[in-house]
Design an enzyme around this catalytic site. Sequence first.
Site, short mmCIF file in Angstrom:
data_model
loop_
_atom_site.label_atom_id
_atom_site.label_comp_id
_atom_site.label_asym_id
_atom_site.label_seq_id
_atom_site.Cartn_x
_atom_site.Cartn_y
_atom_site.Cartn_z
N TYR A 183 46.00 39.94 77.00
CA TYR A 183 46.92 39.38 75.99
C TYR A 183 46.57 37.93 75.69
O TYR A 183 46.48 37.52 74.53
CB TYR A 183 48.34 39.50 76.53
CG TYR A 183 49.41 38.82 75.70
CD1 TYR A 183 49.95 39.44 74.59
CD2 TYR A 183 49.90 37.57 76.06
CE1 TYR A 183 50.94 38.83 73.83
CE2 TYR A 183 50.90 36.95 75.31
CZ TYR A 183 51.41 37.58 74.21
OH TYR A 183 52.39 36.97 73.47
N ILE A 218 60.65 35.03 75.84
CA ILE A 218 61.72 35.39 74.92
C ILE A 218 62.34 36.73 75.36
O ILE A 218 61.64 37.60 75.89
CB ILE A 218 61.18 35.52 73.48
CG1 ILE A 218 60.36 34.28 73.08
CG2 ILE A 218 62.33 35.75 72.50
CD1 ILE A 218 61.14 32.98 73.10
#
Length: 293
Positions: A183, A218
Site C-alpha cells: 500500500y 480514519i
Amino acid sequence: MGRLQKILIPFLGLVLAFCFYSARENFKPEMLKGKRVIVTGASTGIGEQMAYHLARMGAHVLVTARTEAKLQKVVERCRELGAGSAQLVSGSMEDMVFAKRVVEAAEAELGGLDMLILNHVGKSYFSYFDGDVRHIQKLLDINFLSYVAMTVSALPMLKQSGGSIVVVSSMAGKVGFPFTVPYSATKFALDGFFSSLRQEFSIQNVNVSITLCILSFIDTESAVRAAADVLQMSPAPKEECALEIIKGGALRQREVYYKYALTKIPLLLRDWAAELLDYLVRQHYRVERPPAA
C-alpha cells in the site's frame, strides 16, 4: 540537547503557525454549487461521505466504485440531499479502459468536468511483507496507474474549465509504516507523479490545480477492521475528513493534512530527525500482537 530543544520547539511552532495560517482561506459551500465532479471509490467510507457533502452543496456528482448496488444507494441519497444531478458508473479500476470510460461518462452525462477526486484503493493486507510481487503489481494498477489514466483522460476537460485534481493519499505515502509495504509503495508513487506534474503545469501555465491529501488513521470500515487492534490511536471521523478534502480542492491548496497535528508535525520531524520519527512511529503499534497475515 536541552539547548537544542529550547531552540527547536519554538522554531517548530513558528513554522507550523506560518504553514497553517498562511494557507487558510475562506471556504464557502457555494464554491461547489453547479460544479461537475467525479468521485472514485464512492460506495463506502471517505468517498461516500464526499459524495454526500458535494450533494448538499449542489454539485453535479458522478460516483464510481466496484459495487453497483452500493453506488445506487449513494446516488439516491445524493439526490435526496440536493445534488444538481447524480450519476454512477460501476467497475474495477484494475482495467485502464474502465478508468478512461468513467471520464468519458462524465463528459457525456455532465458536459464537462470541474473537479476530479481520485480516492479509490485496492484491497491489500495489513501485515508483514510476504514477498508477493504480483500483489504489488496489481495494487499499483489500481492505486496508481488508474489514477494516471484518469488524469490523462480528464485533462482536456479540466484545462477547459480551469479545474482541480484532488488525490487522496496517506501518511503512508510520505513516511514508512510497518505492515503496509505494498500500500505504501503505491501512495509514494502518487506523491512523485502528481508533485512532478504540478511542477510541469506551473512551467506550462496550465490552470489546473493538484491537491494531494495526506490522511492519518480514519474510521472507515476497512481501515478499522485491519488496524484497530494494532494501532494505539483513535481513528478520525470520515465525515470531517471528507469535508476537509473537498475544502482543500475547492481552495486549490497544494496539500491537505488531516488531522493536521498527526500529519504535518511528523513530516517536519521526518526531514530533521528521521530515525527519531521511525522510533516514534513504532511506539504506536502493539508489536506484541502483530497483525495476522
